[in-house]
Scaffold this active site. Sequence first.
Site, short mmCIF file in Angstrom:
data_model
loop_
_atom_site.label_atom_id
_atom_site.label_comp_id
_atom_site.label_asym_id
_atom_site.label_seq_id
_atom_site.Cartn_x
_atom_site.Cartn_y
_atom_site.Cartn_z
N ARG A 94 0.69 -1.13 -0.04
CA ARG A 94 0.14 0.12 0.10
C ARG A 94 0.73 1.16 0.08
O ARG A 94 0.48 2.08 0.30
CB ARG A 94 -1.00 -0.07 1.17
CG ARG A 94 -1.96 -1.26 1.14
CD ARG A 94 -2.83 -1.18 2.44
NE ARG A 94 -3.66 -2.37 2.21
CZ ARG A 94 -3.43 -3.55 2.54
NH1 ARG A 94 -2.36 -3.69 3.27
NH2 ARG A 94 -4.26 -4.53 2.54
N TYR A 135 -3.83 -7.65 -11.83
CA TYR A 135 -3.26 -7.05 -12.53
C TYR A 135 -4.22 -6.53 -13.78
O TYR A 135 -3.63 -5.78 -14.73
CB TYR A 135 -2.60 -8.11 -13.39
CG TYR A 135 -1.32 -8.71 -12.52
CD1 TYR A 135 0.08 -7.95 -12.44
CD2 TYR A 135 -1.53 -9.86 -11.60
CE1 TYR A 135 0.82 -8.40 -11.55
CE2 TYR A 135 -0.63 -10.21 -10.76
CZ TYR A 135 0.78 -9.49 -10.76
OH TYR A 135 1.66 -9.73 -10.14
N THR A 137 2.87 -0.71 -8.32
CA THR A 137 2.44 0.24 -9.45
C THR A 137 3.74 0.87 -9.88
O THR A 137 3.93 0.73 -11.34
CB THR A 137 1.53 1.30 -9.03
OG1 THR A 137 0.26 0.89 -8.55
CG2 THR A 137 1.43 2.26 -10.16
N PHE A 194 5.41 -20.13 -15.16
CA PHE A 194 6.55 -19.53 -15.19
C PHE A 194 6.97 -18.26 -14.19
O PHE A 194 7.48 -17.73 -14.11
CB PHE A 194 7.03 -18.92 -16.84
CG PHE A 194 5.90 -17.96 -16.82
CD1 PHE A 194 5.97 -16.56 -16.94
CD2 PHE A 194 4.86 -18.33 -17.85
CE1 PHE A 194 4.93 -15.94 -17.30
CE2 PHE A 194 4.04 -17.77 -18.40
CZ PHE A 194 4.15 -16.17 -18.14
#
Length: 409
Positions: free
Chosen positions: A90, A123, A95, A409
Site C-alpha cells: 500500500r 493485474y 504500481t 513460469f
Amino acid sequence: MTMELRVLDPAEWDEWYGALVVAFGGIPDDPEELGWWRRLIDPERSIAVWDGSTCVAATSTFPFRLSVPGGAVVPAAGVTAVGVMGTHRRRGILTSMMRRQLDDLRERGEALAVLTASEPAIYGRFGYGIGSMSLSAEIDTARVRIELPPGAEEVSLRYAKVDESLARCEELYARLVPRRPGMLARLPGWDRLNTIDPESYRDGGSPLQCVLAERDGELVGYVRYRVAMEAEPAGAKGTVRLKDLEAEDPAVAATLWRYLFEIDLTSTLTVRTRPVDDPFQHLVSDVRRCGIRLRDSLHVRLVEVGAALEARTYAAPVDVVVEVEDAFCPWNAGRWRLTGDTKGATCVRTEEPAELALSVRELGAAYLGGVTLASLAGAGRVRELRPGALAEASTAFGSELAPWLPHGF
C-alpha cells in the site's frame, strides 16, 4: 526513507530472491529448482526495490516466444517473480514496478507481455486481460471409460526414463507449439526445469514416470505422471496425477488417456492445466464423473497495440476502427484501424470515426482467440459504435483451438 527502484545487480541476486521468498510465504524452493531459477532469470531484465539496504520488492521478465492465432510464434515478455513484502504494501511499490517494467519492454521493442497471477484481481488495473483458461479434472476412473477413435491400434506404448527421453519429447513439443495459441516455445533450460523431480514435489507420490507413444518407430506422443497409492480395507485406491500429455493426433491422445485410466491399483486420475477444449471430454463415457473445473491461466497485455495486432492473423476478413483506452500506457490510447484476414494484418493510427470502443485490457483478453469480443460486449466491456462491427471483429479474433498455457513460469 525514500525507496530506490533499480535494475538488479547480479551481486544482489540472493537478497532479491530472498525478498520474493518472504513475499510468497517464506517457504524456500527446492535447491535444484533454485539453481535453475538462478540460471534462467536475467538480472538485466529484473527490477529490485530497496528500502535502505533491504530489498523489499522484486519482479523480472523472461524473453519468451508465444504462439498466436495463425501459427506465428512471436516475442512476448513473460512477467515473473512479482512480489512485495507485507511490510511495504500500500505504498505504490507494485504500481511503480509495473510502470518501469512496461516502459522497459517498450524500449526493447517487445509488443506483448504475459503473466500468470497468484491473485487474478491484481493485474487488470495494469492493462492485463485474462487471455486463456485452463481445465482441471478429478476423474473417477473406476466408473469412467475412454472410447478409442480409429487408428489407435497402430500406436504402441513403452516406458522410458524421463531424462533419457527428454530430447525427443522436446522435439515433439516444439512441433506442436504453432498449432495452438498461447503455448510457449521453451527456451534452453526450461525442459529441465519442467522435469525436476525432488522428493519434496511428490507429496507422497512416486517419482515422475514417462510413457512414450510411437508409430512405426516415430515418437508421436508422451505422458508424464506420478502415482500415489492408498490402501483401504477393500483394496488399493491409488491416484494417478497427470503432469504432461502431448500427442500428434487424436488416436495418439486417446491411447495415452486410456493408458492413464487403466493403470493397475488406481481409481482416480487428477488432471491439472489442460486446454479447456481438450478432446478427452468427448471420449469419456460419463463426463459428470470427471469433476471438471476452470480457472484463469495466461494474462495478456498489449505493450504496443499496433505491433501486437499485426503479429497475428484473423479467422475472417476484418476492417474496423477501434478506440482504445489505456491510461497506464498512454501511447496506446486512441483510434487504430485494424485490417486483416488469414494471411496477415495491418494496424495503424487513424482519425476515422471509431466503430468499436474498449480498453487495452479487453484487447488482451481477446488477443489469443479464447475470449470473444461479443462476450465482453455482453458484459458491457466493449461498445459497438457501428452496427455490424462487433460481429465482424468478434469472428475475426476467434481461434479454431482454445489458447492454452502448458506450464507456469
